[in-house]
Design an enzyme around this catalytic site. Structure first.
Site, PDB file in Angstrom:
ATOM      1  N   GLY A 144       0.837  -1.207   0.000  1.00 60.11           N
ATOM      2  CA  GLY A 144       0.000   0.000   0.000  1.00 60.11           C
ATOM      3  C   GLY A 144       0.869   1.252   0.000  1.00 60.11           C
ATOM      4  O   GLY A 144       1.856   1.328   0.728  1.00 60.11           O
TER       5      GLY A 144
ATOM      6  N   ARG B  83       0.950  -5.317  -5.730  1.00 61.58           N
ATOM      7  CA  ARG B  83       1.052  -6.534  -4.918  1.00 61.58           C
ATOM      8  C   ARG B  83       1.194  -7.670  -5.937  1.00 61.58           C
ATOM      9  O   ARG B  83       0.225  -7.994  -6.617  1.00 61.58           O
ATOM     10  CB  ARG B  83      -0.200  -6.708  -4.056  1.00 61.58           C
ATOM     11  CG  ARG B  83      -0.471  -5.511  -3.124  1.00 61.58           C
ATOM     12  CD  ARG B  83      -1.487  -5.858  -2.065  1.00 61.58           C
ATOM     13  NE  ARG B  83      -2.077  -4.696  -1.409  1.00 61.58           N
ATOM     14  CZ  ARG B  83      -1.552  -4.071  -0.352  1.00 61.58           C
ATOM     15  NH1 ARG B  83      -0.421  -4.476   0.165  1.00 61.58           N
ATOM     16  NH2 ARG B  83      -2.175  -3.049   0.205  1.00 61.58           N
TER      17      ARG B  83
ATOM     18  N   ASP C  67       5.095  -4.457   6.287  1.00 57.62           N
ATOM     19  CA  ASP C  67       5.468  -5.782   6.736  1.00 57.62           C
ATOM     20  C   ASP C  67       5.655  -6.802   5.601  1.00 57.62           C
ATOM     21  O   ASP C  67       6.699  -7.462   5.504  1.00 57.62           O
ATOM     22  CB  ASP C  67       4.296  -6.223   7.626  1.00 57.62           C
ATOM     23  CG  ASP C  67       4.713  -7.233   8.621  1.00 57.62           C
ATOM     24  OD1 ASP C  67       5.726  -6.991   9.281  1.00 57.62           O
ATOM     25  OD2 ASP C  67       4.036  -8.283   8.693  1.00 57.62           O
TER      26      ASP C  67
ATOM     27  N   THR D 117       4.303   2.613   5.616  1.00 53.70           N
ATOM     28  CA  THR D 117       2.901   2.168   5.613  1.00 53.70           C
ATOM     29  C   THR D 117       2.109   3.073   6.555  1.00 53.70           C
ATOM     30  O   THR D 117       2.638   3.497   7.580  1.00 53.70           O
ATOM     31  CB  THR D 117       2.758   0.701   6.080  1.00 53.70           C
ATOM     32  OG1 THR D 117       1.377   0.446   6.406  1.00 53.70           O
ATOM     33  CG2 THR D 117       3.570   0.375   7.320  1.00 53.70           C
TER      34      THR D 117
ATOM     35  N   ASP E 211      -0.112   2.108   8.390  1.00 52.05           N
ATOM     36  CA  ASP E 211      -0.647   1.291   9.491  1.00 52.05           C
ATOM     37  C   ASP E 211       0.103   1.443  10.820  1.00 52.05           C
ATOM     38  O   ASP E 211      -0.437   1.132  11.871  1.00 52.05           O
ATOM     39  CB  ASP E 211      -0.641  -0.196   9.097  1.00 52.05           C
ATOM     40  CG  ASP E 211      -1.513  -0.463   7.888  1.00 52.05           C
ATOM     41  OD1 ASP E 211      -2.377   0.374   7.586  1.00 52.05           O
ATOM     42  OD2 ASP E 211      -1.325  -1.520   7.245  1.00 52.05           O
TER      43      ASP E 211
ATOM     44  N   ASP F 138       2.365  -0.439  11.998  1.00 49.83           N
ATOM     45  CA  ASP F 138       2.315  -1.765  12.619  1.00 49.83           C
ATOM     46  C   ASP F 138       3.683  -2.446  12.637  1.00 49.83           C
ATOM     47  O   ASP F 138       3.770  -3.665  12.732  1.00 49.83           O
ATOM     48  CB  ASP F 138       1.299  -2.653  11.881  1.00 49.83           C
ATOM     49  CG  ASP F 138       1.618  -2.784  10.398  1.00 49.83           C
ATOM     50  OD1 ASP F 138       2.534  -2.082   9.903  1.00 49.83           O
ATOM     51  OD2 ASP F 138       0.948  -3.574   9.720  1.00 49.83           O
TER      52      ASP F 138
ATOM     53  N   ARG G 155      -5.097  -2.478   9.063  1.00 55.84           N
ATOM     54  CA  ARG G 155      -5.039  -3.950   9.137  1.00 55.84           C
ATOM     55  C   ARG G 155      -5.315  -4.406  10.555  1.00 55.84           C
ATOM     56  O   ARG G 155      -6.307  -4.006  11.137  1.00 55.84           O
ATOM     57  CB  ARG G 155      -3.655  -4.469   8.687  1.00 55.84           C
ATOM     58  CG  ARG G 155      -3.477  -4.503   7.224  1.00 55.84           C
ATOM     59  CD  ARG G 155      -2.150  -5.159   6.861  1.00 55.84           C
ATOM     60  NE  ARG G 155      -1.740  -4.734   5.550  1.00 55.84           N
ATOM     61  CZ  ARG G 155      -2.221  -5.249   4.423  1.00 55.84           C
ATOM     62  NH1 ARG G 155      -3.085  -6.234   4.445  1.00 55.84           N
ATOM     63  NH2 ARG G 155      -1.836  -4.786   3.270  1.00 55.84           N
TER      64      ARG G 155
HETATM   65  O1  F6P Z   1      -1.329  -1.545   4.553  1.00 49.87           O
HETATM   66  C1  F6P Z   1      -1.952  -0.364   4.174  1.00 49.87           C
HETATM   67  C2  F6P Z   1      -3.421  -0.587   3.923  1.00 49.87           C
HETATM   68  O2  F6P Z   1      -3.977   0.659   3.530  1.00 49.87           O
HETATM   69  C3  F6P Z   1      -4.200  -1.197   5.074  1.00 49.87           C
HETATM   70  O3  F6P Z   1      -4.517  -0.268   6.083  1.00 49.87           O
HETATM   71  C4  F6P Z   1      -5.409  -1.762   4.352  1.00 49.87           C
HETATM   72  O4  F6P Z   1      -5.959  -2.850   5.070  1.00 49.87           O
HETATM   73  C5  F6P Z   1      -4.801  -2.245   3.073  1.00 49.87           C
HETATM   74  O5  F6P Z   1      -3.596  -1.504   2.869  1.00 49.87           O
HETATM   75  C6  F6P Z   1      -5.671  -2.073   1.852  1.00 49.87           C
HETATM   76  O6  F6P Z   1      -4.999  -2.624   0.765  1.00 49.87           O
HETATM   77  P1  F6P Z   1      -5.395  -2.472  -0.755  1.00 49.87           P
HETATM   78  O7  F6P Z   1      -4.777  -1.217  -1.275  1.00 49.87           O
HETATM   79  O8  F6P Z   1      -4.814  -3.664  -1.419  1.00 49.87           O
HETATM   80  O9  F6P Z   1      -6.889  -2.439  -0.818  1.00 49.87           O
END
Ligand code: F6P
Length: 319
Positions: A11, A72, A103, A125, A127, A129, A171
């Site tokens: 992300g 991803r 992570d 990130t 998050d 985390d 997350r």
């Molecule tokens: O890790 C960052 C994040 O924004 C999280 O808070 C969220 O759960 C996830 O990525 C969403 O991912 P995507 O962009 O694949 O929907």
């Protein structure tokens, strides 16, 4: 060291561009060539590279998102994908790789490290985390964005005497909910780090209402589920009209805050300084205001510390 690569993965987060800029400029200062790898590990496997110069990173310090873009990848997490990535880096004489991501991205970097790739990680990130660093790039901006949005939600929640459940990202980590909730004076918080007793939360909301509170904000971390179910149950338990808002992707965009620009620029600078000194296989972390290099695997295994004190104070102030 003559040539390094840099990628952003997972992300995106505000401040990633500031980190890219710092890595590129510090590397050029040391006369090291930088290849920008587009679209994260997927772009690495597609050999989607852009040689970078001092102008490639001009005017990006204040921009959200990532100029290198991100993805991803499905193939990279496989053993074959990782071997191929290591071969491509060798083929292009890229002697070290700077990975900016969360992570999952840094776990990917660890797999490359085990295949002999020189790695430097930067935790990026929203998050927050990552246990080894007090802050990750993007978290501060995401919290500020959430605070601004909640201010607007509060206006309408007040006017209608409602409850509003505000869902934020993170997350399995409740930090965005906790820090934003603390800063807006949320009446309640539902976060993964704490058991949720919805009946008790609703009792508290009703006590507030009896005392004359005209509206309430309930912060919900996405790791505890979606806002719709909570709205339904809170409305049933309190009899008060309860609406919900998922702040969603706005949390990931926008100009980085002063703190994130500072954090990302320092992390980018120290990433290259460590590379130059031959200290690779590490991730740059901020601990008690200082920037330190922590061995990658150890950093990934460090449990995230919960800000218990902030939570306790928020409970006291929310009466
Ligand atoms: O890790 C960052 C994040 O924004 C999280 O808070 C969220 O759960 C996830 O990525 C969403 O991912 P995507 O962009 O694949 O929907």
């Amino acid at each position: 060291m003559k040539r390094i690569g840099i990628l952003t993965s997972g992300g995106d987060a505000p401040g990633m561009n500031a980190a890219i800029r710092a890595v590129v400029r510090t590397a050029l200062y040391h006369k090291i060539e930088v290849y920008g790898i587009n679209r994260g590990y997927a772009g690495l496997l597609d050999k989607d590279f852009t040689p970078m110069n001092v102008y490639s990173v001009a005017d990006i310090l204040d921009k959200g998102g990532t100029i290198l873009r991100t993805s991803r990848s499905d193939f990279f997490p496989t053993e074959a994908g990782q071997r191929r990535a290591a071969e491509i880096l060798k083929e292009y004489k890229i002697e070290a790789l700077v990975v900016i991501g969360g992570d999952g991205s840094l776990n990917g970097a660890l797999c490359l490290k085990r295949l002999g790739v020189e790695i430097i990680g930067i935790p990026g990130t929203i998050d927050n985390d990552f246990g080894a660093s007090d802050y990750t790039v993007g978290f501060d901006t995401a919290v500020s964005t959430a605070i601004e949005a909640i201010g607007k939600i509060r206006d309408t929640t007040f006017s209608h005497n409602r409850i509003n459940v505000v869902q934020v990202m993170g997350r399995t980590c409740g930090d965005i909910a906790l820090y934003a909730g603390f800063s807006v004076g949320a009446e309640a918080m539902i976060i993964p780090e704490k058991p949720t007793d919805l009946e008790k939360i609703c009792e508290g909301l009703l006590i507030g209402k009896d005392r004359g509170k005209l509206h309430s904000i309930v912060m919900l971390a996405e790791g505890c589920g979606g806002y719709r179910d909570y709205c339904k149950r809170i409305e049933e338990l309190t009899g008060v009209s309860t609406k919900g808002t998922n702040l969603g992707y706005i949390q990931r965009g926008g100009a980085p805050s002063h703190f994130d620009r500072n954090l990302a620029s320092n992390m980018g600078y120290y990433a290259v300084e460590n590379l130059v000194q031959g200290n690779t296989g590490v991730v740059i972390c901020r601990v008690d205001g200082k920037y330190i290099a922590v061995e990658l695997e150890e950093a990934l295994n460090r449990p995230k510390k919960f800000n218990e004190k902030m939570y306790q104070i928020s409970q006291v102030l929310a009466i």
